[in-house]
Design an enzyme around this catalytic site. Structure first.
Site, PDB file in Angstrom:
ATOM      1  CE  LYS A   1       3.824 -10.685  -0.469  1.00 62.75           C
ATOM      2  NZ  LYS A   1       4.574 -10.897   0.791  1.00 62.75           N
TER       3      LYS A   1
ATOM      4  CE  LYS B   1       7.981  -1.616  -4.875  1.00 63.82           C
ATOM      5  NZ  LYS B   1       7.673  -2.009  -3.512  1.00 63.82           N
TER       6      LYS B   1
ATOM      7  CE  LYS C   1      17.705 -10.263  -9.906  1.00 65.43           C
ATOM      8  NZ  LYS C   1      18.912 -10.261  -9.089  1.00 65.43           N
TER       9      LYS C   1
END
Ligand code: TRP
Length: 332
Positions: A113, A193, A196
């Site tokens: 991240k 993976k 959304k």
């Protein structure tokens, strides 16, 4: 004997999708009869990934509807929103005292991240401390999570050990990770993976024609170019998804027919889309009920928060006492 307590959480990004369902929710539903379950919509975590304040409230409610739609049952389980129980953030702050920065910097999710920021927000680094607080606040025995959370669970155990050692108490058990057997659910693009934000999935409340529209685009065996080419089910992501929705006898047929090019990818996807639609039909029905009765959903979340706070309050009294923060009581 008292049932073991389970805690798990999910970030509120709106309606749950196929990956959430296979990777987590399906298992949570099954666990309700065996464990005392606490399921949390982790909105305080969501703010670290730049959630939009204009959308967060709707996303929280939509995830709650999804929880209820898949069969999480407020009679059996405690279902609530993290920020309704401020003890989560309080405990997370206190855990700062026993968490080495080096441990946080070693987390692979943090490293991934952090790359996306020029200036990394502290919340991205401290994310696993809040997660540890979520779990330990309820002194949970076990935590059902995906493989990608294994490291965060290990850190949670470490924080429990360190806190217990530093403050001379056996307050926190070391929670066990229950890693889902579904493994990593690959997206319909076959590349990443399911998520959304990558748009490689389908909502659990999608209508049959929407499910077909999404499944139709799914990537299959890249070497099967023409309809007459034999396929390799073992490398096909559509075949992998069949394992979750299609009866074994039909899977065996598809396996055989794919290898001999007796069935094409489109037909194979049609069977999958139909079976997903069938599995999701009862969820759509339950969701329709809750969507038209949002007050029921609110009442369920209010009740869940009250139950969660009762447990959280007890833990925090002990934590505050041990850490010298209950100074009035201590001085009496
Ligand atoms: N980090 C988890 C995820 O991204 C979500 C989460 C937050 C969680 N708190 C938790 C999971 C506590 C289990 C227990 O999936």
């Amino acid at each position: 004997m008292a049932r073991k307590r389970v805690f798990s959480g999910m970030q509120p990004s709106g309606e749950a999708h196929l990956g959430n369902y296979l990777g987590a929710l399906k298992r949570w539903v099954e666990m309700q009869d065996e464990y005392e379950c606490i399921f949390c919509i982790v909105d305080d975590h969501a703010i670290t990934s730049g959630s939009d304040p204009a959308e967060l409230p709707r996303n929280i409610l939509d995830l709650a509807v999804s929880f209820l739609a898949v069969g999480l049952d407020p009679e059996k389980s405690t279902i609530f929103v993290q920020s309704d129980v401020p003890e989560h953030t309080e405990l997370a702050w206190l855990f700062n005292a026993v968490t080495p920065v080096g441990d946080l910097e070693r987390m692979t999710q943090y490293k991934d991240k952090a790359q996306r920021f020029e200036s990394v927000p502290a919340g991205i680094l401290n994310y696993p401390i809040l997660q540890a607080a979520d779990i330990l606040l309820y002194r949970a025995d076990a935590v059902p999570v995906g493989e990608d959370q294994r490291q965060h669970l290990e850190l949670t155990r470490e924080i429990a050990r360190k806190w217990n050692a530093a403050y001379g108490a056996d307050l926190f058990p070391e929670p066990e990770a229950i890693i889902g057997r579904a493994g990593r659910i690959m997206g319909l693009d076959g590349e990443a993976k399911m998520s959304k934000s990558l748009g490689n999935t389908v909502g659990i409340l999608a209508k049959p024609d929407e499910i077909w529209a999404r499944v139709r685009t799914a990537v299959t065996d890249p070497q099967r170019v023409r309809r007459s080419d034999p396929g390799r089910p073992e490398v096909c992501n559509v075949f992998a998804l069949h394992q979750h929705f299609t009866p074994p006898s039909v899977i065996a047929e598809i396996d055989e027919q794919c290898r001999t090019a007796a069935i094409g990818c489109v037909d194979c996807k049609k069977i999958l889309a139909e079976n997903i639609a069938g599995a999701f039909a009862p969820m759509r029905e339950r969701a329709a009920h809750y969507r038209s009765h949002p007050d029921e959903v609110r009442a369920i979340l209010d009740d869940g928060a009250a139950r969660a706070r009762a447990i959280a309050g007890e833990t925090m009294r002990e934590v505050r006492m041990r850490m010298g923060l209950e100074w009035r009581v201590a001085l009496d």
